[in-house]
Design an enzyme around this catalytic site. Structure first.
Site, PDB file in Angstrom:
ATOM      1  N   SER A  34       9.358  -8.180  31.406  1.00 27.30           N
ATOM      2  CA  SER A  34       9.956  -8.349  32.725  1.00 27.30           C
ATOM      3  C   SER A  34      11.465  -8.147  32.652  1.00 27.30           C
ATOM      4  O   SER A  34      11.937  -7.058  32.322  1.00 27.30           O
ATOM      5  CB  SER A  34       9.575  -9.724  33.276  1.00 27.30           C
ATOM      6  OG  SER A  34       9.852  -9.822  34.650  1.00 27.30           O
ATOM      7  N   ASP A  57       0.504  -6.624  39.620  1.00 24.05           N
ATOM      8  CA  ASP A  57       1.905  -6.944  39.380  1.00 24.05           C
ATOM      9  C   ASP A  57       2.790  -6.153  40.335  1.00 24.05           C
ATOM     10  O   ASP A  57       2.681  -4.921  40.398  1.00 24.05           O
ATOM     11  CB  ASP A  57       2.264  -6.603  37.929  1.00 24.05           C
ATOM     12  CG  ASP A  57       3.706  -6.902  37.561  1.00 24.05           C
ATOM     13  OD1 ASP A  57       4.441  -7.471  38.391  1.00 24.05           O
ATOM     14  OD2 ASP A  57       4.103  -6.566  36.436  1.00 24.05           O
ATOM     15  N   HIS A 104       1.232 -10.449  35.995  1.00 29.50           N
ATOM     16  CA  HIS A 104       2.567 -10.568  35.407  1.00 29.50           C
ATOM     17  C   HIS A 104       2.869 -12.048  35.188  1.00 29.50           C
ATOM     18  O   HIS A 104       2.685 -12.842  36.106  1.00 29.50           O
ATOM     19  CB  HIS A 104       3.567  -9.967  36.398  1.00 29.50           C
ATOM     20  CG  HIS A 104       4.987  -9.987  35.947  1.00 29.50           C
ATOM     21  ND1 HIS A 104       5.698  -8.834  35.714  1.00 29.50           N
ATOM     22  CD2 HIS A 104       5.854 -10.994  35.703  1.00 29.50           C
ATOM     23  CE1 HIS A 104       6.926  -9.137  35.350  1.00 29.50           C
ATOM     24  NE2 HIS A 104       7.041 -10.455  35.334  1.00 29.50           N
TER      25      HIS A 104
END
Length: 365
Positions: free
Chosen positions: A211, A306, A336
């Site tokens: 991320s 996600d 995610h």
């Protein structure tokens, strides 16, 4: 030389309650059960965009909903940080044992823009000069820590047979963009320039993260290449954030209900950047860099459910179009950030193992 010391970045260890430990035990037990046996507890299968959500993740989302303290963007930063640590603890599983796991301080504070940073070394073998993965944790440049991603780094070190250095870079809102970028660059340069002293293979140095951490790893590769200095030898990008300037189709498809929401991502970005002009800076949005040629080989792993799925895949395709060796893998049944769920989901462990395989091929060891 990295030194043993007390934390210097304000990081506070999360102290789990009895309830937290019971929840972690239940999630770990569920993570050892085959998906077929989880389906009943998970409920009616969730299908979006032709993708079926894995039963372990669907059950996990139900558990998160029951235990939820609210959305991160509605909390104080301090409370949100504790909430993320708690969520990560629940799905971390039993810690993987390694030859050594040591907290250190990286002495990077040579000027006003730098600071000594907490970090954690994971070594599967203290006596061998192994490759190293410098890892930057996720959490939207606002949340997360070396503790929240401890299980992930342990798993990567053991499965990959390599050293992992997890870096506790400075976060917003205390430290706005581009401080996290400066810290990530300084950490990579320090390891690169002191590899022998640190006991790692100087010819096999990778960067990676998930991320926001994937964003930082990508930017480190771009910035070092652009400066004409030696870049990492490989980049391992999990569900990377690559573009703050636009919203893709996956934002609309998965804007809520799958852990990371569109609103939370917006809060992360607003908390991190100084102004909307920063959204166009490749150090914040690496997808916007004009030239991606000459970057290190990469493995990009995205999650089907996600909001960041499409921009991560767009970055992988742009690198490939520029001649970079890239393996792109969408994990269609996961959310995610799946990298944290090594204790609660067999698919998460499989995805990390697959990524380690790509890393080993990329570093040729």
């Amino acid at each position: 030389m990295a030194r043993m010391n007390s934390p210097v970045s304000g990081h506070r260890a999360f102290i789990p309650s009895v309830r937290d430990r019971l929840t972690r035990g239940a999630m770990t037990a569920a993570g050892s059960v085959p998906s077929t046996a989880i389906r009943l507890a998970a409920g009616t299968p969730t299908v979006v965009d032709g993708q079926r959500l894995d039963p372990h993740f669907q059950l996990g989302l139900r558990m998160i909903g029951l235990l939820s303290e609210g959305e991160y963007e509605d909390m104080t930063v301090a409370r949100a940080r504790t909430a993320l640590e708690r969520s990560s603890f629940h799905v971390a599983g039993t810690p993987v044992q390694l030859a050594s796991v040591r907290d250190v301080v990286l002495p990077l504070g040579d000027d006003a823009a730098s600071a000594d940073l907490n970090a954690r070394w994971y070594r599967p073998d203290d006596d061998e000069e192994l490759p190293v993965l410098i890892y930057f944790h996720g959490g939207g440049w606002v949340l997360g820590s070396i503790d929240s991603h401890d299980s992930t780094c342990r798993y990567l070190a053991r499965t990959g047979g390599l050293n992992v250095l997890s870096v506790d870079y400075r976060m917003a809102p205390e430290h706005l963009f581009p401080t996290a970028v400066d810290d990530a660059l300084a950490a990579f340069r320090y390891v690169r320039d002191h590899a022998r002293t640190l006991g790692v293979d100087p010819n096999r140095i990778a960067v990676g993260g998930d991320s926001a951490g994937g964003n930082l790893a990508a930017v480190v590769c771009q910035q070092t290449r652009g400066a004409g200095e030696r870049s990492p030898d490989f980049q391992l990008l999990f569900v990377p954030a690559t573009d703050m300037s636009a919203r893709t189709r996956s934002y609309e498809l998965f804007k809520e209900g799958f852990y990371l929401t569109a609103d939370t991502m917006g809060w992360y970005e607003r908390t991190y950047i100084r102004s909307d002009e920063d959204r166009l800076d490749p150090r914040a949005s690496p997808l916007l860099a004009e030239d991606l040629s000459g970057l290190p080989p990469a493995h990009v792993a995205t999650a089907g459910f996600d909001p960041l799925r499409d921009e991560g895949e767009a970055y992988a395709r742009r690198m490939a179009d520029a001649g970079v060796t890239v393996s792109l893998r969408r994990h269609p049944a996961m959310v995610h950030p799946f990298v944290n769920a090594v204790g609660a989901a067999p698919l998460a462990r499989a995805a990390l193992s697959e990524a380690v395989g790509a890393l080993r091929m990329g570093l040729a060891y």
